[in-house]
Design a protein around this motif. Structure first.
Motif, mmCIF file in Angstrom:
data_model
loop_
_atom_site.group_PDB
_atom_site.id
_atom_site.type_symbol
_atom_site.label_atom_id
_atom_site.label_comp_id
_atom_site.label_asym_id
_atom_site.label_seq_id
_atom_site.Cartn_x
_atom_site.Cartn_y
_atom_site.Cartn_z
ATOM 1 N N TYR A 1 0.836 -1.206 0.000
ATOM 2 C CA TYR A 1 0.000 0.000 0.000
ATOM 3 C C TYR A 1 0.865 1.247 0.000
ATOM 4 O O TYR A 1 0.481 2.284 -0.535
ATOM 5 C CB TYR A 1 -0.973 -0.017 1.189
ATOM 6 N N GLY A 2 2.050 1.122 0.590
ATOM 7 C CA GLY A 2 3.007 2.229 0.551
ATOM 8 C C GLY A 2 3.372 2.589 -0.871
ATOM 9 O O GLY A 2 3.488 3.773 -1.229
ATOM 10 N N TRP A 3 3.515 1.554 -1.691
ATOM 11 C CA TRP A 3 3.863 1.812 -3.096
ATOM 12 C C TRP A 3 2.743 2.561 -3.828
ATOM 13 O O TRP A 3 2.997 3.299 -4.763
ATOM 14 C CB TRP A 3 4.184 0.505 -3.829
ATOM 15 N N ILE A 4 1.501 2.329 -3.385
ATOM 16 C CA ILE A 4 0.379 3.041 -4.022
ATOM 17 C C ILE A 4 0.563 4.538 -3.845
ATOM 18 O O ILE A 4 0.401 5.327 -4.780
ATOM 19 C CB ILE A 4 -0.973 2.591 -3.408
ATOM 20 N N ILE A 5 0.959 4.944 -2.630
ATOM 21 C CA ILE A 5 1.165 6.370 -2.347
ATOM 22 C C ILE A 5 2.240 6.937 -3.266
ATOM 23 O O ILE A 5 2.147 8.067 -3.739
ATOM 24 C CB ILE A 5 1.552 6.558 -0.862
ATOM 25 N N ILE A 6 3.244 6.129 -3.528
ATOM 26 C CA ILE A 6 4.338 6.605 -4.383
ATOM 27 C C ILE A 6 3.898 6.656 -5.851
ATOM 28 O O ILE A 6 4.163 7.607 -6.567
ATOM 29 C CB ILE A 6 5.569 5.679 -4.231
ATOM 30 N N PHE A 7 3.189 5.619 -6.292
ATOM 31 C CA PHE A 7 2.903 5.457 -7.720
ATOM 32 C C PHE A 7 1.673 6.207 -8.233
ATOM 33 O O PHE A 7 1.562 6.486 -9.418
ATOM 34 C CB PHE A 7 2.710 3.973 -8.052
ATOM 35 N N ARG A 8 0.729 6.497 -7.344
ATOM 36 C CA ARG A 8 -0.556 6.999 -7.848
ATOM 37 C C ARG A 8 -0.387 8.346 -8.568
ATOM 38 O O ARG A 8 0.598 9.050 -8.381
ATOM 39 C CB ARG A 8 -1.567 7.113 -6.720
ATOM 40 N N SER A 9 -1.382 8.704 -9.381
ATOM 41 C CA SER A 9 -1.341 9.966 -10.114
ATOM 42 C C SER A 9 -1.160 11.115 -9.147
ATOM 43 O O SER A 9 -1.834 11.169 -8.111
ATOM 44 C CB SER A 9 -2.649 10.163 -10.892
ATOM 45 N N ASN A 10 -0.230 12.004 -9.481
ATOM 46 C CA ASN A 10 0.122 13.119 -8.601
ATOM 47 C C ASN A 10 0.608 12.632 -7.236
ATOM 48 O O ASN A 10 0.543 13.348 -6.254
ATOM 49 C CB ASN A 10 -1.055 14.084 -8.422
ATOM 50 N N GLY A 11 1.123 11.377 -7.210
ATOM 51 C CA GLY A 11 1.703 10.837 -5.984
ATOM 52 C C GLY A 11 3.137 11.347 -5.818
ATOM 53 O O GLY A 11 3.581 12.250 -6.530
ATOM 54 N N ILE A 12 3.833 10.740 -4.878
ATOM 55 C CA ILE A 12 5.188 11.212 -4.552
ATOM 56 C C ILE A 12 6.112 11.201 -5.774
ATOM 57 O O ILE A 12 6.802 12.174 -6.060
ATOM 58 C CB ILE A 12 5.791 10.344 -3.428
ATOM 59 N N LEU A 13 6.081 10.088 -6.511
ATOM 60 C CA LEU A 13 6.986 9.959 -7.653
ATOM 61 C C LEU A 13 6.696 11.018 -8.714
ATOM 62 O O LEU A 13 7.604 11.697 -9.192
ATOM 63 C CB LEU A 13 6.851 8.554 -8.262
ATOM 64 N N ASP A 14 5.406 11.164 -9.035
ATOM 65 C CA ASP A 14 5.022 12.171 -10.033
ATOM 66 C C ASP A 14 5.447 13.560 -9.589
ATOM 67 O O ASP A 14 5.969 14.349 -10.371
ATOM 68 C CB ASP A 14 3.499 12.145 -10.253
ATOM 69 N N LYS A 15 5.235 13.866 -8.313
ATOM 70 C CA LYS A 15 5.570 15.202 -7.800
ATOM 71 C C LYS A 15 7.067 15.472 -7.948
ATOM 72 O O LYS A 15 7.473 16.565 -8.339
ATOM 73 C CB LYS A 15 5.157 15.304 -6.323
ATOM 74 N N ILE A 16 7.857 14.452 -7.611
ATOM 75 C CA ILE A 16 9.314 14.629 -7.708
ATOM 76 C C ILE A 16 9.726 14.826 -9.167
ATOM 77 O O ILE A 16 10.452 15.762 -9.507
ATOM 78 C CB ILE A 16 10.057 13.410 -7.113
ATOM 79 N N LEU A 17 9.235 13.931 -10.037
ATOM 80 C CA LEU A 17 9.627 14.001 -11.445
ATOM 81 C C LEU A 17 9.178 15.307 -12.093
ATOM 82 O O LEU A 17 9.919 15.922 -12.859
ATOM 83 C CB LEU A 17 9.044 12.804 -12.220
ATOM 84 N N MET A 18 7.944 15.733 -11.751
ATOM 85 C CA MET A 18 7.451 16.975 -12.356
ATOM 86 C C MET A 18 8.161 18.173 -11.741
ATOM 87 O O MET A 18 8.453 19.147 -12.424
ATOM 88 C CB MET A 18 5.937 17.085 -12.174
ATOM 89 N N GLY A 19 8.464 18.069 -10.451
ATOM 90 C CA GLY A 19 9.191 19.137 -9.773
ATOM 91 C C GLY A 19 10.566 19.345 -10.385
ATOM 92 O O GLY A 19 11.048 20.471 -10.497
ATOM 93 N N LEU A 20 11.182 18.239 -10.797
ATOM 94 C CA LEU A 20 12.513 18.323 -11.408
ATOM 95 C C LEU A 20 12.423 18.598 -12.908
ATOM 96 O O LEU A 20 13.424 18.606 -13.605
ATOM 97 C CB LEU A 20 13.288 17.019 -11.166
ATOM 98 N N LYS A 21 11.192 18.774 -13.384
ATOM 99 C CA LYS A 21 10.927 19.045 -14.804
ATOM 100 C C LYS A 21 11.393 17.905 -15.718
ATOM 101 O O LYS A 21 11.783 18.127 -16.855
ATOM 102 C CB LYS A 21 11.609 20.353 -15.256
ATOM 103 N N ILE A 22 11.403 16.696 -15.172
ATOM 104 C CA ILE A 22 11.773 15.553 -16.006
ATOM 105 C C ILE A 22 10.552 15.108 -16.810
ATOM 106 O O ILE A 22 10.651 14.762 -17.976
ATOM 107 C CB ILE A 22 12.316 14.396 -15.143
ATOM 108 N N THR A 23 9.411 15.128 -16.161
ATOM 109 C CA THR A 23 8.163 14.829 -16.875
ATOM 110 C C THR A 23 7.218 16.017 -16.739
ATOM 111 O O THR A 23 7.347 16.818 -15.814
ATOM 112 C CB THR A 23 7.472 13.583 -16.295
ATOM 113 N N GLU A 24 6.245 16.092 -17.674
ATOM 114 C CA GLU A 24 5.321 17.234 -17.637
ATOM 115 C C GLU A 24 3.990 16.903 -16.990
ATOM 116 O O GLU A 24 3.409 17.704 -16.278
ATOM 117 C CB GLU A 24 5.104 17.777 -19.054
#
Lengths: 299, 366
Positions: free
Chosen positions: A133-156
């Motif tokens: 379930y922890g991974w869900i928090i990371i993977f979900r749309s606008n989750g931790i991973l998305d926030k980091i990647l978008m914050g670093l401008k790697i993904t839009e």
């Protein structure tokens, strides 16, 4: 003289009798446990797989090979194929990540070694389900991973990683990596490093010494890691359930579905038997290749 | 024969703030059988590993055939090692073990087969090609380890206590064999041992090591008969060390007074004279077998007998030397009229007494 011998003989047979009479008391619990909790359930499973499904609930005592015949149908065969692919992908990745990890961990100074060991083992202290379930928090749309990647401008925009094949793969790798690490660690830790020195001394480069000596000496660990990762990755249904959102169907999921939603116990049993045969072949191969009877590291 | 093949120049090595090697220098000639002799922990194995390239010195240089190889990796040095535990590859048979070095050098297959056969013949293991190391006895593993190293035709062969794990009889046999192999190949051998008998038996030169320094470098003869320090005298063939005050030197013979015990003599070599001044404290080494015992008072030490024992064809008589400690005299045979408590006079020929621990000893070695 003969009287003396007689006494010795008598006491000898007496002692023998004593041990003969009671030897089973030490072994009996072991056999009892194995028969009760391993042999009987497997036997039940095998018998079940040859019975017919009842119309409403449960099984009818009627012999059939239908359950096994169904497995060969493309739908189910495909599930096996997909499971197999995912298992191979998981195994290769854990090997590529786990081997260097376990290898370098074994070469650390003693104090750091036990600290690293602790870090590897800590996840086992929490429920695997919770960690998924922890991974869900990371993977979900606008989750931790998305926030980091978008914050670093790697993904839009959000990657929509959750409920996808890659998410299941990451989940599998994450849960099974420790087994690979510990297997490799255990065989690396036991290694006689003077063999590598001997190879270097005889003219081998670092790489050549690694390939001709280290890899061969840690092979039991590699093989045991492969077995310990490959087999569960065929059956860990809850990872595919939680992170795959029903899009990824593995043998484990199929069995679970047949058992719970489908209520087709005999078919679930047949699937389990096939999976078990598959697993046995893997272990047989392992023994054959490594020449070791026990699995390195954990068993 | 006087071509220098290996040179150690001021090697220093420190592990965890312990100085293992405290600056050692040595030149080794081509074809020499040189032995590093010392108790465990004296730094002899570290020296060997530095020569092999398995360890880097903190200071100093290693020169092989005149070329500085200090920073060269072990696989690039024409030096091979016979490891203490043999370190045979357990997953390869005897043939593959011996062929390992040549395979890496990409030698042609037929040539490898020929040379492996030749090597196995040399170490008397023909017909063992297909055996695994686990199927061999200790002595056979030893031979495979030697063959595996020697087949590469190294300029220097390093042997780290190669006979340590073998029983006494096999060890004696292998000593002869190693010497034979060395002679027939003409390779320089650097041999490590803590067994003085082995060192005296096989070496052209012995290097006695202690606490990361060389105590003495010399032929077995020199080390045995002319030990430079009391450590060497005790370590090689167990000598008695007697301390006294130098009285005078007459015709190359020194006379030394030992307080309350008597007077002893020693040989004063020409080279030692500058370090010998009457009145100074000196140490003399005498081997037990060179001591003569008399009942009558005379020149020598007057000491009481503690006990006598018989071992290995030698009769040992222990004497109470007071502050000198226990002195041990040995001789062949079992009959002796002396018993515990008897007062005896101990003496020896002047050339059997050797000065040790003179200042010059250190200077000569370093």
């Amino acid at each position: 003289m003969s009287g003396y011998n007689k006494i010795i003989n008598q006491s000898g047979t007496g002692a023998e009798k004593k041990t003969k009479g009671h030897w089973w008391m030490t072994v009996a619990p072991l056999y009892g446990f194995t028969i009760l909790f391993v042999a009987l359930p497997i036997l039940y499973l095998i018998i079940l797989s040859f019975l017919t499904r009842a119309q409403t609930w449960g099984v009818v005592n009627q012999f059939t090979l239908e359950n096994y015949a169904r497995i060969v149908k493309p739908v189910y065969l495909n599930t096996f194929k997909e499971s197999f692919q995912l298992a191979i992908l998981t195994t290769i990745t854990t090997l590529l990540v786990g081997y260097p990890f376990g290898y370098f961990m074994a070469r650390l100074p003693r104090k750091q070694k036990s600290f690293m060991m602790l870090l590897v083992v800590i996840p086992f202290w929490t429920s695997a389900l919770m960690r998924m379930y922890g991974w869900i928090i990371i993977f979900r749309s606008n989750g931790i991973l998305d926030k980091i990647l978008m914050g670093l401008k790697i993904t839009e925009k959000p990657l929509k990683l959750l409920y996808s094949y890659p998410a299941v793969l990451v989940g599998m790798i994450y849960s099974l990596l420790p087994f690979m690490i510990l297997s490799v660690y255990s065989s690396t830790d036991k290694m006689d490093w003077s063999l590598v020195e001997a190879a270097r001394d005889l003219g081998a480069t670092r790489l050549k010494a690694f390939l001709t000596v280290t890899v061969k000496m840690t092979l039991p660990g590699i093989l045991s890691g492969i077995v310990l990762v490959f087999i569960p990755s065929m059956g860990l249904f809850f990872i595919a359930d939680i992170l795959g959102g029903g899009k990824v169907m593995l043998v484990g999921n199929l069995i679970q579905n047949q058992l719970q939603s489908g209520r087709d116990w005999p078919f679930a049993a047949a699937l389990s038997v096939v999976l078990m045969i598959f697993t046995s072949i893997m272990i047989w191969l392992y023994r054959k290749l490594s020449g070791v009877k026990d699995l390195e590291g954990l068993l | 024969m006087s071509e220098i093949i290996l040179e150690l120049d001021g090697i220093k090595k420190c592990f965890d703030e312990t100085d293992v090697l405290k600056g050692i220098s040595l030149s080794i000639e081509k074809g020499e059988f040189i032995t590093f002799l010392g108790a465990s922990g004296c730094g002899k194995t570290t020296t060997l590993r530095i020569i092999a390239g398995l360890e880097q010195p903190d200071e100093g240089h290693v020169r092989l055939n005149g070329r500085d190889v200090t920073d060269l990796e072990p696989n690039k040095r024409n030096v091979n090692t016979v490891f203490q535990n043999y370190a045979l590859f357990p997953h390869m048979d005897v043939y593959s073990n011996v062929a390992y070095g040549l395979k890496l050098k990409k030698v042609e297959k037929r040539e490898i087969a020929r040379r492996v056969e030749e090597m196995l013949e040399l170490v008397q293991l023909s017909g063992y090609e297909k055996r695994m190391p686990s199927e061999l006895s200790g002595g056979q593993r030893q031979r495979v380890a030697i063959a595996r190293a020697v087949i590469n035709n190294p300029q220097v062969l390093l042997l780290d206590e190669p006979l340590g794990a073998l029983d006494l009889q096999l060890r004696r046999q292998m000593q002869v064999e190693l010497k034979r192999i060395q002679k027939s190949l003409g390779i320089t051998f650097i041999y490590i041992t803590h067994d003085q008998e082995e060192a005296l038996n096989m070496s052209d030169r012995i290097v006695v090591m202690r606490e990361g320094r060389f105590q003495q470098i010399g032929t077995p003869n020199q080390v045995y008969y002319h030990p430079r320090t009391s450590y060497v005298a005790r370590f090689v063939g167990t000598a008695n060390i007697i301390t006294g005050r130098l009285e005078e030197i007459r015709e190359g013979i020194a006379w030394i007074a030992v307080e309350g015990k008597g007077e002893i003599c020693a040989l004063a070599e020409e080279g030692q004279l500058p370090w010998l001044t009457p009145g100074q404290e000196v140490h003399v080494a005498v081997r037990g077998e060179n001591m003569t015992l008399h009942r009558e008072p005379g020149k020598g030490l007057r000491l009481p007998v503690i006990e006598k024992s018989f071992a290995g064809g030698m009769l040992r008589i222990s004497l109470d030397g007071g502050e000198l400690g226990e002195l041990i005299s040995s001789r062949q045979g079992i009959d002796s009229s002396f018993g515990p408590g008897d007062l005896v006079t101990v003496s020896w020929e002047p050339d059997q007494g050797v000065f040790v621990d003179l200042e010059e000893a250190d200077e000569r070695i370093q």
